[in-house]
Design a protein around this motif. Sequence first.
Motif, PDB file in Angstrom:
ATOM      1  N   ASP A 168       6.147   9.473  12.183  1.00  0.00           N
ATOM      2  CA  ASP A 168       6.257  10.732  11.448  1.00  0.00           C
ATOM      3  C   ASP A 168       4.882  11.097  10.893  1.00  0.00           C
ATOM      4  O   ASP A 168       4.574  10.868   9.716  1.00  0.00           O
ATOM      5  CB  ASP A 168       7.289  10.600  10.321  1.00  0.00           C
ATOM      6  N   ASN A 169       4.051  11.653  11.764  1.00  0.00           N
ATOM      7  CA  ASN A 169       2.684  12.005  11.390  1.00  0.00           C
ATOM      8  C   ASN A 169       2.648  13.049  10.277  1.00  0.00           C
ATOM      9  O   ASN A 169       1.810  12.984   9.368  1.00  0.00           O
ATOM     10  CB  ASN A 169       1.924  12.524  12.612  1.00  0.00           C
ATOM     11  N   TYR A 170       3.551  14.013  10.347  1.00  0.00           N
ATOM     12  CA  TYR A 170       3.604  15.068   9.333  1.00  0.00           C
ATOM     13  C   TYR A 170       3.890  14.475   7.957  1.00  0.00           C
ATOM     14  O   TYR A 170       3.212  14.784   6.971  1.00  0.00           O
ATOM     15  CB  TYR A 170       4.675  16.091   9.701  1.00  0.00           C
ATOM     16  N   ASP A 171       4.874  13.591   7.889  1.00  0.00           N
ATOM     17  CA  ASP A 171       5.230  12.992   6.605  1.00  0.00           C
ATOM     18  C   ASP A 171       4.112  12.103   6.085  1.00  0.00           C
ATOM     19  O   ASP A 171       3.896  12.014   4.868  1.00  0.00           O
ATOM     20  CB  ASP A 171       6.523  12.184   6.733  1.00  0.00           C
ATOM     21  N   GLY A 172       3.403  11.437   6.980  1.00  0.00           N
ATOM     22  CA  GLY A 172       2.271  10.625   6.547  1.00  0.00           C
ATOM     23  C   GLY A 172       1.216  11.472   5.865  1.00  0.00           C
ATOM     24  O   GLY A 172       0.694  11.115   4.796  1.00  0.00           O
ATOM     25  N   GLY A 173       0.891  12.612   6.482  1.00  0.00           N
ATOM     26  CA  GLY A 173      -0.062  13.529   5.868  1.00  0.00           C
ATOM     27  C   GLY A 173       0.469  14.076   4.554  1.00  0.00           C
ATOM     28  O   GLY A 173      -0.269  14.222   3.573  1.00  0.00           O
ATOM     29  N   PHE A 275      -5.625   6.760   7.652  1.00  0.00           N
ATOM     30  CA  PHE A 275      -4.321   6.787   8.316  1.00  0.00           C
ATOM     31  C   PHE A 275      -4.236   5.647   9.330  1.00  0.00           C
ATOM     32  O   PHE A 275      -5.162   5.425  10.097  1.00  0.00           O
ATOM     33  CB  PHE A 275      -4.112   8.124   9.041  1.00  0.00           C
ATOM     34  N   ASP A 276      -3.125   4.935   9.320  1.00  0.00           N
ATOM     35  CA  ASP A 276      -2.724   3.837  10.226  1.00  0.00           C
ATOM     36  C   ASP A 276      -2.594   2.515   9.489  1.00  0.00           C
ATOM     37  O   ASP A 276      -1.872   1.630   9.921  1.00  0.00           O
ATOM     38  CB  ASP A 276      -3.664   3.636  11.420  1.00  0.00           C
ATOM     39  N   ASP A 277      -3.334   2.339   8.388  1.00  0.00           N
ATOM     40  CA  ASP A 277      -3.330   1.100   7.613  1.00  0.00           C
ATOM     41  C   ASP A 277      -3.613  -0.112   8.499  1.00  0.00           C
ATOM     42  O   ASP A 277      -2.862  -1.085   8.529  1.00  0.00           O
ATOM     43  CB  ASP A 277      -2.013   0.905   6.859  1.00  0.00           C
ATOM     44  N   THR A 278      -4.719  -0.044   9.217  1.00  0.00           N
ATOM     45  CA  THR A 278      -5.170  -1.168  10.033  1.00  0.00           C
ATOM     46  C   THR A 278      -5.807  -2.226   9.132  1.00  0.00           C
ATOM     47  O   THR A 278      -6.129  -1.954   7.968  1.00  0.00           O
ATOM     48  CB  THR A 278      -6.193  -0.679  11.072  1.00  0.00           C
ATOM     49  N   PRO A 279      -6.009  -3.456   9.626  1.00  0.00           N
ATOM     50  CA  PRO A 279      -6.526  -4.546   8.787  1.00  0.00           C
ATOM     51  C   PRO A 279      -7.855  -4.244   8.084  1.00  0.00           C
ATOM     52  O   PRO A 279      -8.139  -4.820   7.031  1.00  0.00           O
ATOM     53  CB  PRO A 279      -6.676  -5.699   9.784  1.00  0.00           C
ATOM     54  N   ILE A 280      -8.676  -3.348   8.639  1.00  0.00           N
ATOM     55  CA  ILE A 280      -9.984  -3.080   8.022  1.00  0.00           C
ATOM     56  C   ILE A 280      -9.844  -2.408   6.655  1.00  0.00           C
ATOM     57  O   ILE A 280     -10.789  -2.416   5.879  1.00  0.00           O
ATOM     58  CB  ILE A 280     -10.885  -2.212   8.933  1.00  0.00           C
ATOM     59  N   CYS A 281      -8.666  -1.844   6.354  1.00  0.00           N
ATOM     60  CA  CYS A 281      -8.471  -1.175   5.060  1.00  0.00           C
ATOM     61  C   CYS A 281      -8.646  -2.137   3.894  1.00  0.00           C
ATOM     62  O   CYS A 281      -9.129  -1.753   2.829  1.00  0.00           O
ATOM     63  CB  CYS A 281      -7.087  -0.533   5.004  1.00  0.00           C
ATOM     64  N   SER A 290      -4.209   4.038   2.594  1.00  0.00           N
ATOM     65  CA  SER A 290      -3.939   4.508   3.948  1.00  0.00           C
ATOM     66  C   SER A 290      -2.443   4.673   4.185  1.00  0.00           C
ATOM     67  O   SER A 290      -1.617   4.130   3.439  1.00  0.00           O
ATOM     68  CB  SER A 290      -4.513   3.517   4.971  1.00  0.00           C
ATOM     69  N   VAL A 291      -2.108   5.406   5.231  1.00  0.00           N
ATOM     70  CA  VAL A 291      -0.716   5.617   5.632  1.00  0.00           C
ATOM     71  C   VAL A 291      -0.353   4.539   6.647  1.00  0.00           C
ATOM     72  O   VAL A 291      -0.943   4.457   7.716  1.00  0.00           O
ATOM     73  CB  VAL A 291      -0.509   7.016   6.245  1.00  0.00           C
ATOM     74  N   ARG A 292       0.624   3.717   6.302  1.00  0.00           N
ATOM     75  CA  ARG A 292       0.981   2.570   7.146  1.00  0.00           C
ATOM     76  C   ARG A 292       2.051   2.937   8.164  1.00  0.00           C
ATOM     77  O   ARG A 292       3.039   3.586   7.853  1.00  0.00           O
ATOM     78  CB  ARG A 292       1.499   1.414   6.291  1.00  0.00           C
ATOM     79  N   GLN A 293       1.825   2.502   9.409  1.00  0.00           N
ATOM     80  CA  GLN A 293       2.861   2.545  10.432  1.00  0.00           C
ATOM     81  C   GLN A 293       3.156   1.115  10.861  1.00  0.00           C
ATOM     82  O   GLN A 293       2.267   0.264  10.862  1.00  0.00           O
ATOM     83  CB  GLN A 293       2.442   3.395  11.621  1.00  0.00           C
ATOM     84  N   ASP A 294       4.385   0.852  11.221  1.00  0.00           N
ATOM     85  CA  ASP A 294       4.813  -0.497  11.576  1.00  0.00           C
ATOM     86  C   ASP A 294       4.565  -0.733  13.068  1.00  0.00           C
ATOM     87  O   ASP A 294       5.401  -0.391  13.912  1.00  0.00           O
ATOM     88  CB  ASP A 294       6.297  -0.681  11.236  1.00  0.00           C
ATOM     89  N   VAL A 295       3.408  -1.318  13.397  1.00  0.00           N
ATOM     90  CA  VAL A 295       3.053  -1.528  14.807  1.00  0.00           C
ATOM     91  C   VAL A 295       3.963  -2.549  15.472  1.00  0.00           C
ATOM     92  O   VAL A 295       4.196  -2.491  16.689  1.00  0.00           O
ATOM     93  CB  VAL A 295       1.575  -1.957  14.953  1.00  0.00           C
ATOM     94  N   PHE A 296       4.499  -3.487  14.700  1.00  0.00           N
ATOM     95  CA  PHE A 296       5.375  -4.503  15.288  1.00  0.00           C
ATOM     96  C   PHE A 296       6.750  -3.915  15.609  1.00  0.00           C
ATOM     97  O   PHE A 296       7.356  -4.247  16.631  1.00  0.00           O
ATOM     98  CB  PHE A 296       5.493  -5.705  14.356  1.00  0.00           C
ATOM     99  N   LEU A 321       9.281   6.997  14.107  1.00  0.00           N
ATOM    100  CA  LEU A 321       9.332   5.923  13.124  1.00  0.00           C
ATOM    101  C   LEU A 321       8.774   6.384  11.778  1.00  0.00           C
ATOM    102  O   LEU A 321       7.840   7.186  11.725  1.00  0.00           O
ATOM    103  CB  LEU A 321       8.529   4.719  13.619  1.00  0.00           C
ATOM    104  N   PRO A 322       9.324   5.864  10.677  1.00  0.00           N
ATOM    105  CA  PRO A 322       8.847   6.261   9.349  1.00  0.00           C
ATOM    106  C   PRO A 322       7.487   5.649   9.032  1.00  0.00           C
ATOM    107  O   PRO A 322       7.077   4.656   9.634  1.00  0.00           O
ATOM    108  CB  PRO A 322       9.929   5.713   8.420  1.00  0.00           C
TER     109      PRO A 322
END
Length: 336
Positions: A168-173, A275-281, A290-296, A321-322
């Motif tokens: 949900d890219n819109y909701d993340g923004g 956006f993405d909440d990757t480990p570098i955050c 950051s906006v987290r997405q559940d990659v797993f 996905l949320p």
Amino acid sequence: MEERRVRIRDIADELGLSTATVSNVLHGKTNKISDETVQRVQALLEERQYIPSMAGILLAQNSSKIIGVVVNDHEKYEGRTLEDVFIASSINSLSTEIEKNGQFMMIKKTRDTEEIIRFASMWNMDGLVLIGFCDQDYMYLRNHMRIPFVIYDGYCSSAERIYNITIDNYDGGFQAGVCLREKGCRSALCISDNEICVDKERYDGFCAGFGKEKTDFLLVPMQKEQRLAFYQEHLELIRNYEAVFAVSDYYAIELLRFLTAQGIRIPGDMMMIGFDDTPICEMSSPTLTSVRQDVFMRAQIAVQKLKELKERQEIATEIILPVQLIERESTKKSGK
């Protein structure tokens, strides 16, 4: 001197059989072969310590158990596609899920759809996961390839025989915009290298959460050297904003480091969200909101849907996905 590796032909010659017969025994295709012959071949294979080619065994089976992961080798990655933090995180989660499912993963980066078809067919793949391609690529592949595939963040005019797994890219923004608005920011800048698809959804959501009248958009170059020069050229403009929302963690941290070097405090003079909440955050200084997405979860769904597509249980579906905003130091209130 190292001993010469035993070949199927050597086994066949020693037993007076054809190479096809030996190969069929090796791959379990013994319906038309006598038990005596099967036992003779198996005994000699064991005695000679024959090491079969894994690729040959997989290709000879109806199911190769291979899942291909193909990433668009886009120019913006500047030859370092698999080093991108989001791509690397996605591949890591897919590897975990594919192995858990008793399958094998093969990775390829390319911009050529014909190369994708050759790659998948050559290895008799059970399915593909495609990352970073566009609608016309998906339509071409669907019409020229029988191997099922799922896509990450796709835009498909017709999703038949394709499973699109997006977030949900819109909701993340939107969540990012609300966060900055509630912290009292009065102006914000959104940065991206394009104004379409996923990035547009994130920007639109941010405008809705923060206030479109208080938000400006800055289109930045794709190449790093040009982008840094662009930031230098527009430094006085950027200084005027109280917050920055970047459509990716990479762009957010790159800009954060640039601004810090210019004496701009984050937080303090400015807040920042990626956006993405990757480990570098969690490794940046300050740490990045950051906006987290559940990659797993996405990887788990991808592997499951490939199985359903192969069994023709799914023909046209999309799942969104949320996402969740994770607050860290870059949006903490601080006195100037």
